[in-house]
Design an enzyme around this catalytic site. Structure first.
Site, mmCIF file in Angstrom:
data_model
loop_
_atom_site.group_PDB
_atom_site.id
_atom_site.type_symbol
_atom_site.label_atom_id
_atom_site.label_comp_id
_atom_site.label_asym_id
_atom_site.label_seq_id
_atom_site.Cartn_x
_atom_site.Cartn_y
_atom_site.Cartn_z
ATOM 1 N N GLU A 44 19.687 36.349 -44.228
ATOM 2 C CA GLU A 44 20.870 36.938 -43.574
ATOM 3 C C GLU A 44 22.089 36.908 -44.499
ATOM 4 O O GLU A 44 22.877 37.848 -44.537
ATOM 5 C CB GLU A 44 21.148 36.201 -42.266
ATOM 6 C CG GLU A 44 20.052 36.468 -41.239
ATOM 7 C CD GLU A 44 20.175 35.605 -40.022
ATOM 8 O OE1 GLU A 44 20.204 34.367 -40.170
ATOM 9 O OE2 GLU A 44 20.236 36.138 -38.906
ATOM 10 N N GLU B 48 12.722 32.378 -37.599
ATOM 11 C CA GLU B 48 13.383 31.745 -36.468
ATOM 12 C C GLU B 48 12.513 31.738 -35.206
ATOM 13 O O GLU B 48 12.547 30.805 -34.436
ATOM 14 C CB GLU B 48 14.712 32.436 -36.166
ATOM 15 C CG GLU B 48 15.792 32.196 -37.198
ATOM 16 C CD GLU B 48 15.710 33.152 -38.376
ATOM 17 O OE1 GLU B 48 14.661 33.778 -38.590
ATOM 18 O OE2 GLU B 48 16.712 33.233 -39.112
#
Ligand code: T1G
Length: 699
Positions: free
Chosen positions: A105, A125
């Site tokens: 990210e 995640e």
């Protein structure tokens, strides 16, 4: 150090330096933000490169921080990424080895991305019961395309950088370098080549579209629903990625944040995060230093070519370690070899194993009928009949032939490893390696530490376990070690429930609804009811006061051992695994109750689950008190990897913590009132009683 700054001429290089994986903890985020601001302020700097020191670009946010104020403290990851993306000078990510979660990210917030080939790229995640919470669900679809992005986010699996760079139209990577070694040189050159390009390209400005929009996401929802029965996160991943195609970027980001925070506080996510660390903690032995020097394990010998011996051998062959198998008779060797070949051929047929790999593995396997041929092996594992006198004969031979320094391991599942060690003149080299059947499939390995087992032997076998991709847990010596000692209490409760009014099917269904891969009776039919029968016969001698239901014995007296005899608690059709309830068995149980004068009662699923799971918890508390297990999280790992305990519950100890140990103890007091149960057993273990009274937890 958490990040360092170095000017290379007119390019500032910021290097994340937070071993072991450059987790983006608060201090690291702070250091990177300071470095970005410093580069902005320095007129001599025309471009900024961000990279990672050591073995990762970045493994993502620091999971250890979750649930603590640190993870939200400014600069949080979102603010750091916004700072990078809002930079007035181009920021280039120089990526290598591992780029995962928040690491990816962060790179997506950069204006350009240059990656070394072979980099593992993932948004894992979802494996923690979460979804990417720093823009991954909004930027990756824009950079990579909606479908490949959604696949990565929902699977959490890594993909190689060079593979992603081949996707048509992808904007994730601007360049894949010739080799990992040339990354920095090529990244610096690339940075200078774009230093004056304006406007700066931002992933957030790219479109995220899917030609079949609603139809695709409906399909995605159906796919995800099937695979995530007990986990909310995968479905939320679909919602977040769909938002990227429907909402403005800022609104999509707000939606992602809302979904992320909600998932962060689910029990499923807490359980999965607990297991992430528990699995890693299991390999650490409190009194064995992590830098203990290891014995070199180049070749392995296995005594016994039966089901266990063959399965154990496959683990080493799969890891490229030569194996020499010994049996007493040639036909036993031939049978053992044939079984191994058959197992591999089945994998080749399913396309899970390449023919050449299969042949390579078989070439590593040799056999012998003579102990003298084994002397050069560095590790020998005995997998013979579970009878102490047989083990004694084997270990006396091993003591005679094995070279000094060889590790002598027993695969015993119930016998005393100290007694086995004392059959030799080298007890310090003896250890238990309890594989779970089928040994080439089950991940769990109980490493049973004898009183005299040397520390370097423990360190060595834990490293070997990692090499053969087993999840190893250290156990002390007691009857049943950790897993089987606890499962015996679980089975006793199952028997009492039958006496009190349940059918096998009702108990199994309640446990499978709770999330167990199999209820206790289906599990007994799979493992073989005769195994439990043999143990109970021993128990009746050793502990005549111990209370057992007789139903399992009655079943075994009818020869109903389970799948291997085509009938156990249930009936089975050859070649199928479906458990078909059998009226005779139910009638047998009813008749048995009548003979005891028992008036049956309706028993709720909740009581079934509590009595079975809390029996594991109470026995585990004794195991912890006795030092048989080093920590509660090890026991969770044993049950998740060895007994099909549901991962979304985090293991029996984590589940008890989630419920509150005070409530667990209250329930146990209730069970102790039941005259048909075993009141003595339900006395809370002192450790459990103390933790409950303190309002404390196991983990
Ligand atoms: N946070 C904290 N510690 C971590 C960590 C992490 N992300 N990753 C690894 N560790 C520790 C691990 O506990 C172990 O510690 C050591 O590093 C080596 O790990 C906002 C919210 C990166 C592929 O899920 O998959 O970003 O036991 O034995 O085999 O969207 O670690 O030595 O004390 O596994 O070489 C997302 C998890 C986080 C990646 C390296 N990232 N890590 O494998 O080493 S959430 C992940 C891994 C996030 C954002 C979201 C692997 C690895 P110790 P290891 P490895």
């Amino acid at each position: 150090m958490t990040a360092n700054y170095q000017a290379h001429g007119d390019v500032a290089v910021i290097t994340l330096d937070n071993p072991p994986v450059n987790g983006l903890g608060l201090a690291t985020r702070q250091a990177v933000a300071d470095a970005v601001n410093r580069a902005q302020a320095d007129e001599a700097i025309k471009a900024i490169v961000i990279t990672g020191a050591g073995k990762a670009f970045s493994g993502g946010a620091d999971i250890k921080e979750f649930g603590s104020p640190k993870s939200l403290q400014e600069p949080n990851l979102l603010s750091l990424i916004a700072l990078v993306e809002g930079s007035t000078k181009p920021v280039i990510a120089a990526i290598h080895s591992v780029m995962m979660g928040g690491g990816l990210e962060l790179a997506l917030g950069c204006h350009y991305r240059v990656a070394a080939p072979g980099t593992n790229v993932a948004l894992p995640e979802v494996k923690l019961g979460l979804l990417p919470g720093a823009g991954g669900t909004q930027r990756l679809p824009r950079a990579l395309g909606v479908e490949p992005a959604l696949n990565m986010i929902v699977s959490g699996e890594p993909v190689k950088s060079e593979m992603l760079a081949m996707l048509p139209g992808q904007k994730l990577f601007d360049k894949i370098t010739a080799t990992p070694a040339s990354l920095m040189d090529e990244a610096l050159a690339f940075a200078r080549s774009v230093a004056d390009v304006r406007p700066l390209p931002k992933v957030r400005d790219l479109p995220a579209r899917h030609p079949q929009g609603d139809a695709y996401f409906q399909f995605a929802r159906n796919m995800v629903k099937g695979m995530s029965k007990n986990f909310p996160a995968p479905a939320k991943c679909v919602d977040a990625v769909e938002a990227a195609t429907k909402k403005k970027f800022v609104d999509g980001m707000a939606y992602e944040r809302e979904l992320f925070i909600n998932l962060m506080w689910t029990a499923e996510s807490r359980s999965l995060r607990h297991l992430f660390f528990a699995e890693r903690a299991a390999s650490k032995i409190p009194d064995v230093p992590s830098d203990t020097s290891l014995r070199d394990i180049k070749t392995v010998a296995i005594i016994g070519a039966g089901t266990m011996g063959g399965g154990i051998a496959m683990n080493f062959l799969n890891a490229g370690i030569p194996v020499k198998m010994l049996e007493m008779k040639q036909e036993a060797l031939d049978r053992g070899l044939a079984t191994i070949a058959k197992n591999y051929e089945a994998q080749v047929k399913k396309g899970k194993l390449k023919q050449d790999k299969y042949e390579q593995r078989m070439a590593l396997l040799s056999t012998t009928l003579s102990y003298d041929d084994l002397s050069a092996a560095d590790l020998v594992i005995e997998a013979v009949f579970e009878e102490l006198s047989v083990k004694q004969a084997v270990f006396k031979e091993l003591d005679r032939v094995m070279k000094l320094g060889a590790i002598l391991a027993s695969n015993t599942s119930t016998l005393d490893v100290n007694s086995i060690a004392n059959f030799t003149a080298r007890p310090q080299d003896v250890v238990g390696l309890h594989f779970f059947s089928p040994a080439n499939v089950m991940k769990l390995l109980e490493v049973v530490r004898g009183e005299k087992t040397a520390k370097d032997v423990m360190a060595t076998v834990m490293a070997v376990a990692k090499k053969i991709r087993k999840t190893a847990v250290v156990s002390g010596v007691c009857d049943g070690f950790i897993g089987n000692r606890m499962i015996e209490q679980y089975g006793r409760q199952g028997g009492f429930l039958l006496d009190e009014g349940c059918t096998p099917e009702q108990v199994d269904k309640a446990m499978e609804k709770f999330g167990m891969a199999m209820g206790p009776f289906r599990m007994g039919d799979l493992a073989g009811n005769d195994i439990g029968w043999a143990i109970r016969k021993r128990r009746y001698q050793e502990k005549p006061h111990m209370k057992y239901s007789k139903t399992a014995d009655l079943l075994c007296e009818k020869g109903r051992f389970g799948q291997k005899t085509g009938a156990g608690w249930y009936d089975y059709v050859a070649g199928k695994r479906d458990a078909i309830p059998n009226a005779e068995v139910v009638a047998m149980i009813e008749a048995h109750r009548k003979s005891l004068g028992i008036t049956t009662r309706k028993i709720s699923d909740e009581e079934i689950v509590q009595r079975l799971v809390f029996s594991l918890v109470n026995e585990a508390a004794h195991i912890l008190e006795e030092g048989i297990a080093n920590k509660a999280s090890d026991i969770d790992i044993v049950y998740i990897f060895g007994y099909g305990f549901p991962a979304h519950r985090g293991g029996p100890m984590n589940y008890a913590d989630e419920l509150g140990l005070f409530n667990v103890v209250q329930a146990m007091h209730r069970f102790a009132q039941n005259p048909l149960d075993d009141a003595a057993f339900w006395q809370p273990a002192p450790l459990l009683a103390r933790l409950a009274a303190e309002g404390n937890k196991f983990n």
